[in-house]
Structures are given as structure tokens and as C-alpha cells.
Design a protein around this motif. Structure first.
Motif, PDB file in Angstrom:
ATOM      1  N   GLY A 187       1.681   8.358  -6.395  1.00 39.13           N
ATOM      2  CA  GLY A 187       1.346   9.527  -5.596  1.00 39.13           C
ATOM      3  C   GLY A 187       0.810  10.698  -6.386  1.00 39.13           C
ATOM      4  O   GLY A 187      -0.198  11.300  -6.007  1.00 39.13           O
ATOM      5  N   ASP A 188       1.471  11.049  -7.477  1.00 41.82           N
ATOM      6  CA  ASP A 188       1.001  12.188  -8.262  1.00 41.82           C
ATOM      7  C   ASP A 188      -0.394  11.943  -8.811  1.00 41.82           C
ATOM      8  O   ASP A 188      -1.265  12.801  -8.728  1.00 41.82           O
ATOM      9  CB  ASP A 188       1.969  12.484  -9.411  1.00 41.82           C
ATOM     10  CG  ASP A 188       3.218  13.201  -8.936  1.00 41.82           C
ATOM     11  OD1 ASP A 188       3.164  13.846  -7.869  1.00 41.82           O
ATOM     12  OD2 ASP A 188       4.243  13.114  -9.638  1.00 41.82           O
ATOM     13  N   PHE A 189      -0.604  10.756  -9.370  1.00 41.74           N
ATOM     14  CA  PHE A 189      -1.921  10.413  -9.902  1.00 41.74           C
ATOM     15  C   PHE A 189      -2.969  10.438  -8.786  1.00 41.74           C
ATOM     16  O   PHE A 189      -4.040  11.020  -8.950  1.00 41.74           O
ATOM     17  CB  PHE A 189      -1.891   9.036 -10.571  1.00 41.74           C
ATOM     18  CG  PHE A 189      -3.240   8.563 -11.014  1.00 41.74           C
ATOM     19  CD1 PHE A 189      -3.819   9.053 -12.166  1.00 41.74           C
ATOM     20  CD2 PHE A 189      -3.940   7.633 -10.253  1.00 41.74           C
ATOM     21  CE1 PHE A 189      -5.076   8.634 -12.562  1.00 41.74           C
ATOM     22  CE2 PHE A 189      -5.193   7.201 -10.642  1.00 41.74           C
ATOM     23  CZ  PHE A 189      -5.763   7.704 -11.801  1.00 41.74           C
ATOM     24  N   LEU A 190      -2.645   9.797  -7.662  1.00 40.59           N
ATOM     25  CA  LEU A 190      -3.595   9.752  -6.552  1.00 40.59           C
ATOM     26  C   LEU A 190      -3.895  11.141  -6.015  1.00 40.59           C
ATOM     27  O   LEU A 190      -5.044  11.491  -5.767  1.00 40.59           O
ATOM     28  CB  LEU A 190      -3.045   8.882  -5.413  1.00 40.59           C
ATOM     29  CG  LEU A 190      -3.006   7.390  -5.662  1.00 40.59           C
ATOM     30  CD1 LEU A 190      -2.204   6.694  -4.562  1.00 40.59           C
ATOM     31  CD2 LEU A 190      -4.405   6.825  -5.716  1.00 40.59           C
ATOM     32  N   THR A 210       0.832  -1.203   0.000  1.00 39.29           N
ATOM     33  CA  THR A 210       0.000   0.000   0.000  1.00 39.29           C
ATOM     34  C   THR A 210       0.866   1.253   0.000  1.00 39.29           C
ATOM     35  O   THR A 210       0.581   2.220  -0.704  1.00 39.29           O
ATOM     36  CB  THR A 210      -0.949  -0.012   1.220  1.00 39.29           C
ATOM     37  OG1 THR A 210      -1.725  -1.207   1.180  1.00 39.29           O
ATOM     38  CG2 THR A 210      -1.864   1.192   1.226  1.00 39.29           C
ATOM     39  N   TYR A 211       1.950   1.230   0.758  1.00 34.34           N
ATOM     40  CA  TYR A 211       2.919   2.336   0.795  1.00 34.34           C
ATOM     41  C   TYR A 211       3.512   2.558  -0.597  1.00 34.34           C
ATOM     42  O   TYR A 211       3.614   3.688  -1.071  1.00 34.34           O
ATOM     43  CB  TYR A 211       4.008   1.990   1.813  1.00 34.34           C
ATOM     44  CG  TYR A 211       5.241   2.850   1.794  1.00 34.34           C
ATOM     45  CD1 TYR A 211       5.262   4.100   2.389  1.00 34.34           C
ATOM     46  CD2 TYR A 211       6.425   2.380   1.210  1.00 34.34           C
ATOM     47  CE1 TYR A 211       6.414   4.875   2.397  1.00 34.34           C
ATOM     48  CE2 TYR A 211       7.577   3.139   1.215  1.00 34.34           C
ATOM     49  CZ  TYR A 211       7.568   4.389   1.806  1.00 34.34           C
ATOM     50  OH  TYR A 211       8.711   5.145   1.818  1.00 34.34           O
ATOM     51  N   LEU A 239      -3.497   5.335   6.195  1.00 29.89           N
ATOM     52  CA  LEU A 239      -2.280   5.933   6.756  1.00 29.89           C
ATOM     53  C   LEU A 239      -1.046   5.467   5.990  1.00 29.89           C
ATOM     54  O   LEU A 239      -0.149   6.258   5.713  1.00 29.89           O
ATOM     55  CB  LEU A 239      -2.129   5.568   8.233  1.00 29.89           C
ATOM     56  CG  LEU A 239      -3.012   6.296   9.229  1.00 29.89           C
ATOM     57  CD1 LEU A 239      -2.838   5.696  10.628  1.00 29.89           C
ATOM     58  CD2 LEU A 239      -2.722   7.774   9.246  1.00 29.89           C
ATOM     59  N   CYS A 240      -1.005   4.191   5.647  1.00 28.26           N
ATOM     60  CA  CYS A 240       0.132   3.658   4.883  1.00 28.26           C
ATOM     61  C   CYS A 240       0.163   4.242   3.479  1.00 28.26           C
ATOM     62  O   CYS A 240       1.229   4.565   2.954  1.00 28.26           O
ATOM     63  CB  CYS A 240       0.068   2.133   4.818  1.00 28.26           C
ATOM     64  SG  CYS A 240       0.286   1.361   6.434  1.00 28.26           S
ATOM     65  N   LEU A 241      -0.997   4.402   2.874  1.00 32.37           N
ATOM     66  CA  LEU A 241      -1.079   4.994   1.545  1.00 32.37           C
ATOM     67  C   LEU A 241      -0.580   6.435   1.567  1.00 32.37           C
ATOM     68  O   LEU A 241       0.235   6.839   0.731  1.00 32.37           O
ATOM     69  CB  LEU A 241      -2.522   4.935   1.033  1.00 32.37           C
ATOM     70  CG  LEU A 241      -2.752   5.425  -0.383  1.00 32.37           C
ATOM     71  CD1 LEU A 241      -2.091   4.498  -1.386  1.00 32.37           C
ATOM     72  CD2 LEU A 241      -4.236   5.549  -0.669  1.00 32.37           C
ATOM     73  N   VAL A 242      -1.035   7.210   2.545  1.00 37.73           N
ATOM     74  CA  VAL A 242      -0.607   8.605   2.673  1.00 37.73           C
ATOM     75  C   VAL A 242       0.882   8.677   2.986  1.00 37.73           C
ATOM     76  O   VAL A 242       1.585   9.562   2.495  1.00 37.73           O
ATOM     77  CB  VAL A 242      -1.452   9.341   3.740  1.00 37.73           C
ATOM     78  CG1 VAL A 242      -0.874  10.706   4.065  1.00 37.73           C
ATOM     79  CG2 VAL A 242      -2.888   9.470   3.264  1.00 37.73           C
ATOM     80  N   GLY A 243       1.385   7.730   3.775  1.00 39.77           N
ATOM     81  CA  GLY A 243       2.824   7.683   4.035  1.00 39.77           C
ATOM     82  C   GLY A 243       3.619   7.558   2.748  1.00 39.77           C
ATOM     83  O   GLY A 243       4.677   8.173   2.593  1.00 39.77           O
ATOM     84  N   GLY A 244       3.106   6.788   1.810  1.00 43.63           N
ATOM     85  CA  GLY A 244       3.760   6.672   0.510  1.00 43.63           C
ATOM     86  C   GLY A 244       3.605   7.925  -0.329  1.00 43.63           C
ATOM     87  O   GLY A 244       4.565   8.418  -0.913  1.00 43.63           O
ATOM     88  N   VAL A 245       2.380   8.455  -0.381  1.00 42.42           N
ATOM     89  CA  VAL A 245       2.128   9.667  -1.164  1.00 42.42           C
ATOM     90  C   VAL A 245       3.022  10.805  -0.695  1.00 42.42           C
ATOM     91  O   VAL A 245       3.586  11.551  -1.491  1.00 42.42           O
ATOM     92  CB  VAL A 245       0.637  10.076  -1.094  1.00 42.42           C
ATOM     93  CG1 VAL A 245       0.414  11.465  -1.669  1.00 42.42           C
ATOM     94  CG2 VAL A 245      -0.237   9.056  -1.812  1.00 42.42           C
TER      95      VAL A 245
END
Length: 149
Positions: free
Chosen positions: A68-71, A60-61, A110-116
Motif C-alpha cells: 500500500g505505501d509503495f503503491l 489483489t487485496y 476496487l479490491c486493490l484499493v480495499g487493501g491499500v
């Protein structure tokens, strides 16, 4: 079912723990409890569940990191100012929130945002592993103590 869990219990636990740490609405605690009640080694159960859950969170990260840019622009529709505000907030408080990545509903985002927001890999790993290990250790401890009653 019991025979299937005995034969494939750790594989099933790893896979379910992995999938539970993605954006899929799954839980793996029930299988941890079932394996412990079935007599499996508590340390092994905790380590397998933690490894699967961490690797799921890591996937997910990576989605957040490389998509990230796309999301951020297309899915979340964040402009540059909103992005800067989010980055400042996350730099100040956010990365420590990864300790709570084990929580239902909010943990996976939270893990997704950590990557973004490009939290460093080592920091991400230490925080997420700590939270997930603590959660599975607590579930195992409560199960073992409860079974002893």
C-alpha cells in the motif's frame, strides 16, 4: 477441446476464475457457460468459479494491503491530504462498493484499493464473496434457463 474440458474443466475453471480476479484482463463466464452446457452440476460450477474468483480478489487485496505505501506514494503519487480524503470517502461509501468487485474493469481496482485503505479482512471477504457468488449464480441460472428453451 470437449474432452479436455471434461477432464480438466473444474481445474481450468478455478485457475481462470482466479486469474480473472487479478489485474489481468481475463473473463471466466464463458467457461462457466461451456461447463453448464456440457452437463456439469450448476452448484459445483458456481462454487468452484466463486472460490477461484474470491481467492484471486484476495491476492489483489493483499497486494494493496502489503504494498500500500509503495503503491500510494510511488505509483499513484498520493500525498497525505489526498490519502486522508480517499480514506474518509472510502470509509463512508467505499467498502460497500466491494459488492461490485465482480464488474469488469473496475472490480479488480476496487479490491486493490480495499487493501491499500485497509478494509477489514472479514468485511472485505463478506462483500466480495457476496458479489462474486451472485454474479456466478446469475450466469448459471441464465444459462440453465436459456438451455431449457
Amino acid at each position: 477441446m470437449h474432452e479436455w474440458l471434461v477432464n480438466y474443466g473444474f481445474y481450468s475453471l478455478f485457475l481462470l476464475s482466479f486469474l480473472a480476479a487479478t489485474l489481468l484482463p481475463l473473463g471466466s463466464e464463458w467457461l462457466v457457460v461451456a461447463l453448464l452446457i456440457g452437463g456439469q452440476n450448476a452448484v459445483a460450477v458456481v462454487l468452484v468459479a466463486t472460490a477461484g474468483n474470491y481467492l484471486g480478489a484476495l491476492s489483489t487485496y493483499w497486494i494493496g494491503l502489503y504494498g500500500g505505501d509503495f503503491l500510494r506514494r510511488r505509483v499513484l503519487r498520493m500525498d497525505e491530504e489526498t490519502t486522508r480524503k480517499a480514506e474518509r470517502f472510502y470509509e463512508r461509501f467505499g467498502s460497500l462498493s466491494l459488492l461490485f468487485s465482480f464488474l469488469p474493469v473496475i472490480g479488480d481496482p476496487l479490491c486493490l484499493v480495499g487493501g491499500v485503505l485497509q478494509v477489514g479482512f472479514i468485511r472485505f471477504s463478506l462483500l466480495v464473496l457476496t458479489g462474486k457468488l451472485a454474479r456466478y449464480a446469475a450466469v448459471a441460472w441464465l444459462t440453465v434457463k436459456g438451455a431449457a428453451l
